[in-house]
Every structure is written in structure tokens, then in C-alpha cells.
Scaffold this active site. Structure first.
Site, PDB file in Angstrom:
ATOM      1  N   LYS A  38       1.440   2.519   2.771  1.00 38.91           N
ATOM      2  CA  LYS A  38       0.883   3.719   3.395  1.00 38.91           C
ATOM      3  C   LYS A  38       0.215   3.343   4.711  1.00 38.91           C
ATOM      4  CE  LYS A  38      -0.437   7.512   1.839  1.00 38.91           C
ATOM      5  NZ  LYS A  38      -1.319   8.598   1.389  1.00 38.91           N
ATOM      6  N   GLU A  62      -6.461   4.754   2.458  1.00 39.29           N
ATOM      7  CA  GLU A  62      -5.194   5.402   2.114  1.00 39.29           C
ATOM      8  C   GLU A  62      -4.373   4.578   1.112  1.00 39.29           C
ATOM      9  OE1 GLU A  62      -4.084   8.351   2.946  1.00 39.29           O
ATOM     10  OE2 GLU A  62      -5.713   8.884   4.304  1.00 39.29           O
ATOM     11  N   GLU A 117      -3.233  17.632  -5.050  1.00 38.04           N
ATOM     12  CA  GLU A 117      -3.734  16.257  -4.903  1.00 38.04           C
ATOM     13  C   GLU A 117      -5.249  16.304  -4.952  1.00 38.04           C
ATOM     14  OE1 GLU A 117      -2.711  14.360  -1.177  1.00 38.04           O
ATOM     15  OE2 GLU A 117      -0.567  14.471  -1.548  1.00 38.04           O
ATOM     16  N   GLU A 166      -0.673   1.882  -2.990  1.00 38.03           N
ATOM     17  CA  GLU A 166       0.570   1.931  -2.194  1.00 38.03           C
ATOM     18  C   GLU A 166       0.396   1.132  -0.906  1.00 38.03           C
ATOM     19  OE1 GLU A 166       2.596   5.977  -2.224  1.00 38.03           O
ATOM     20  OE2 GLU A 166       0.677   6.472  -3.145  1.00 38.03           O
TER      21      GLU A 166
END
Ligand SMILES: *[C@@H]1O[C@H](CO)[C@@H](O)[C@H](O)[C@H]1NC(C)=O
Ligand SMILES: *[C@@H]1O[C@H](CO)[C@@H](O)[C@H](O)[C@H]1NC(C)=O
Ligand SMILES: *[C@@H]1O[C@H](CO)[C@@H](O)[C@H](O)[C@H]1NC(C)=O
Ligand SMILES: *[C@@H]1O[C@H](CO)[C@@H](O)[C@H](O)[C@H]1NC(C)=O
Ligand SMILES: *[C@@H]1O[C@H](CO)[C@@H](O)[C@H](O)[C@H]1NC(C)=O
Ligand SMILES: *[C@@H]1O[C@H](CO)[C@@H](O)[C@H](O)[C@H]1NC(C)=O
Length: 336
Positions: free
Chosen positions: A309, A315, A258, A306
Site C-alpha cells: 500500500k 496505511e 470500512e 499490506e
């Protein structure tokens, strides 16, 4: 005489240099398909989006069956995760690990599995389950004769290290890492590491210059023995290489499982910075680090914004695409 001795040395070092610098594969860039959103497209549409953007590798955190079915025959290479919650079982029960491999790997013929990430960022007391779970998954893969195609590893956070400044000082802060690295040396697998210059920059209170984190510094910022570092990403990756050397293994490679930069929600989170970071990261994957020049396989976090999250605002804002599949900003994967 001296000249005759010197010649082959030069030839040898040139040859070694060439071999080390030669990319093992041009397809070194993937994107993490995180699914923590309640508004994300269907897996088959997501795969089409990978293909139209020429993204040829994917990281998946769970063996999601709709996605695995949609990946069949696509030639998108896959890193698939064994969720942290399952490691205790797979560490203690070899049959359960074999059952998982049967149902989630062997059952999906036509999917280009490349890595199994046994746990993601697992720290603390349960980290002791990583190695036995890796063993049991690896044994099941070996029984199927797939040990050369599918490498079993685990994905770790950068803070499995301490003393990372300069990189050559780095050591593993936890004793569970030495045996994990030994397992990877035994099985020719890479260590998967999540590398976020963004967080180091954001928490540094101005101590880390933005351009050093974004790959845009004009000159070296960190000098460490024979190596000079113009970007933080390289310094972080080489720290992990140094730590692996100190537990006795200089022949285990790293795959960056990542890396990314949020475009909203925190310090330095502009669309422009995220675009610059990720485009430079894509380019950079063909060059590697000062200590390990050559190809460095890297997965950008993440494909989508997202909304489910948890944690800080950033995030939820690492995505390259919005849930409606429009790009947050442009990055070009066709960099060669
Ligand atoms: C599949 O991808 C691999 C690299 O990931 C490449 O070498 C190969 O040529 C591809 N095959 C097809 C049929 O596209
Ligand atoms: C180990 O896993 C197998 C397959 O899931 C299961 O049938 C068996 O009961 C498990 N053994 C133990 C001791 O939990
Ligand atoms: C360790 O694993 C057990 C069983 O999976 C779980 O109940 C526990 O919460 C975990 N501990 C930590 C610190 O994550
Ligand atoms: C690595 O291989 C050696 C030699 O076969 C063995 O003694 C050791 O236990 C293995 N290490 C791991 C972590 O599997
Ligand atoms: C890596 O190095 C270790 C220790 O020197 C050795 O035991 C192992 O066989 C090597 N593995 C590979 C794949 O070369
Ligand atoms: C890609 O990276 C290399 C090595 O860091 C650099 O020389 C080159 O200018 C970069 N190319 C682009 C388009 O950024």
C-alpha cells in the site's frame, strides 16, 4: 378519555421502538480482504482463516477469480467492488456493464454476493460516472432477477460531507450525492461509507480525546439535540444519516464498508489501541447509533498487513493478521 388516547400511543411507540431496535441480522460484521501485499496467503487459505475466526462477511475490492472460486459454497457473504478505473466505461456502455456482471457475478454460482460497490472513495470530476454506472450494473442484475439479493451501491469517504459538528449540521459537500441517494432509495440499497475515527483523531492535534475515538469514553462528549454521543464513530455515522435526510431520504440505510485502527506507524497506533477499537467496533455493530439503533453492518479494514500500500506508514498497518496468518492481536468475532 385522555388515558384511553394515551394508551395506544405508548403501545405504538414501544412497538416501533422494538421494531427499530431489532437487529435485521446477527451476521453484521465483515472484514475487508485487501490484496495489496506481495507476501499474502493463497485465497483458499484466506477463506479458511475467515472461517476459523467465524468471520462471515468479506469485502473484496476486485472480483478476483481465485477468491471467488474459493468462496463457492462457503456462505461467506460478499461485498465485491467495481474498480474505479472501470466506471467511465460502465457509465457510458450498458453492454459493457452487463458483460462485467455476467463474467464476475453470474459466472460464480454458489458465491453469496450481497453488495456490488460501484467505485471506492471516488471523488472529483469522475464522481459523475458513479450514478450511470450504478444504473447499468443494477439493470444487468435486475435482468438476472437478482435485484432483491444483490444490492448495487457505491462506497464513499466520510468527507463527502461538510459541517459535521455537531452531526445534525452535516450536509453533502458535492451535488453528485443527492441523485446517488435517490437511486438507493428507489432500489432499497444501502449507502456504503468508510468511517475512520482514527484519522479524525490523528489529525485533530489533540482536540479529539482518544477515549472518544476508541469507544471508551465514560460519558457523552457531544450533545446534539435529543442525542448524546459517547463515541466518535456514532457521531460520524449519524452525520451521514442527517445529510441523507437533507437531500430528502430518511429511508436509506448505511453499511460501514470500512473502519479500523492501525497498530503501528502514527499517533495513537499501539497494538492495544487497535485491539480496543476493533473489539469495541465488533460489539458495537449489534447496537447501532443513537439516531438509528439496531444492527449496523460493518466491515473492518483490513484482514492483512499490506506491504504494497502506498501513502503514510499507517496505511500498511491496519491488518488484523500478518501475512503468515498469525494474529497481530486478538479480536473475537463470536461476540453474541
Ligand atoms: C448462511 O448465512 C446466512 C446469513 O448470512 C444464514 O442465515 C444461513 O443460515 C446460512 N446458511 C448456512 C447453510 O449456513
Ligand atoms: C460496449 O461494450 C461492449 C461489450 O464489452 C463492446 O463490445 C462494445 O464495443 C462497446 N461499445 C462501445 C461503443 O464502446
Ligand atoms: C478520470 O477518469 C479518466 C478515465 O478513466 C482518467 O484518465 C482520469 O485520470 C480520471 N481523473 C481523475 C481526477 O481521477
Ligand atoms: C427514482 O425513481 C423515480 C420514480 O420512478 C425516478 O423519477 C428517478 O429518476 C429515480 N432516480 C434515480 C436516481 O434513479
Ligand atoms: C424512500 O423514500 C422515498 C421518498 O420519500 C420514496 O420515494 C421511496 O419509495 C422510499 N423507498 C422505500 C424503499 O421505501
Ligand atoms: C457492547 O456494547 C454495549 C452497547 O454500547 C455495551 O453496553 C456493552 O457493555 C458492550 N459489551 C462489551 C463486552 O464491551
Amino acid at each position: 378519555m385522555a388515558r384511553e388516547i394515551a394508551m395506544p400511543k405508548i403501545v405504538l411507540s414501544l412497538l416501533l421502538g422494538t421494531l427499530i431496535a431489532m437487529p435485521t441480522s446477527v451476521e453484521s460484521m465483515g472484514v475487508c480482504y485487501g490484496m495489496l501485499g506481495d507476501n499474502l496467503p493463497e485465497p483458499s487459505d484466506v477463506i479458511s482463516l475467515y472461517q476459523s475466526n467465524r468471520i462471515d462477511a468479506m469485502r473484496l475490492y476486485n472480483p478476483n477469480s481465485d477468491t471467488l472460486n474459493a468462496l463457492k459454497g462457503t456462505n461467506i457473504s460478499l461485498m465485491v467492488g467495481v474498480p474505479n478505473e472501470e466506471l467511465a466505461t460502465f457509465a457510458s456502455n450498458a453492454s459493457a456493464a452487463a458483460f462485467w456482471v455476467q463474467n464476475n457475478i453470474l459466472a460464480y454460482e454458489g458465491v453469496s454476493f450481497k453488495y456490488i460497490a460501484v467505485g471506492n472513495e471516488l471523488m472529483g470530476e469522475n464522481a459523475s460516472n458513479i450514478l450511470p454506472a450504478m444504473h447499468n450494473i443494477h439493470n444487468a442484475i435486475t435482468s438476472a432477477g437478482l435485484q432483491d439479493q444483490i444490492k448495487v451501491s457505491t462506497s464513499v469517504r466520510f468527507d463527502v460531507l461538510s459541517e459535521t459538528s455537531p452531526p445534525s449540521n452535516a450536509i453533502f459537500s458535492s451535488s453528485h450525492m443527492g441523485p446517488v441517494v435517490q437511486f438507493l432509495a428507489n432500489t432499497s440499497g444501502p449507502l456504503l461509507v468508510n468511517i475512520y475515527p482514527y484519522f479524525s483523531y490523528a489529525y485533530s492535534n489533540g482536540a479529539i480525546p482518544l477515549d472518544f475515538a476508541l469507544f471508551t469514553a465514560p460519558d457523552a462528549v457531544v450533545y446534539d439535540n435529543e442525542y448524546q454521543y459517547k463515541n466518535l464513530f456514532d457521531a460520524m455515522v449519524d452525520s451521514v444519516y442527517y445529510a441523507m435526510e437533507k437531500v430528502g431520504y430518511s429511508n436509506v440505510s448505511i453499511v460501514v464498508s470500512e473502519s479500523g485502527w492501525p497498530s503501528y506507524g502514527g499517533v495513537g497506533t499501539t497494538m492495544e489501541n487497535a485491539q480496543i477499537y476493533n473489539q469495541n467496533l465488533i460489539n458495537h455493530s449489534a447496537y447501532g447509533t443513537p439516531k438509528r439503533p439496531g444492527n449496523l453492518e460493518t466491515y473492518i479494514f483490513a484482514m492483512f498487513m499490506e506491504n504494497m500500500k502506498t501513502g503514510d506508514e499507517v496505511e500498511r498497518n491496519f491488518g488484523l493478521f500478518y501475512p503468515d496468518q498469525s494474529p497481530v492481536y486478538t479480536v473475537n468475532f463470536n461476540y453474541t
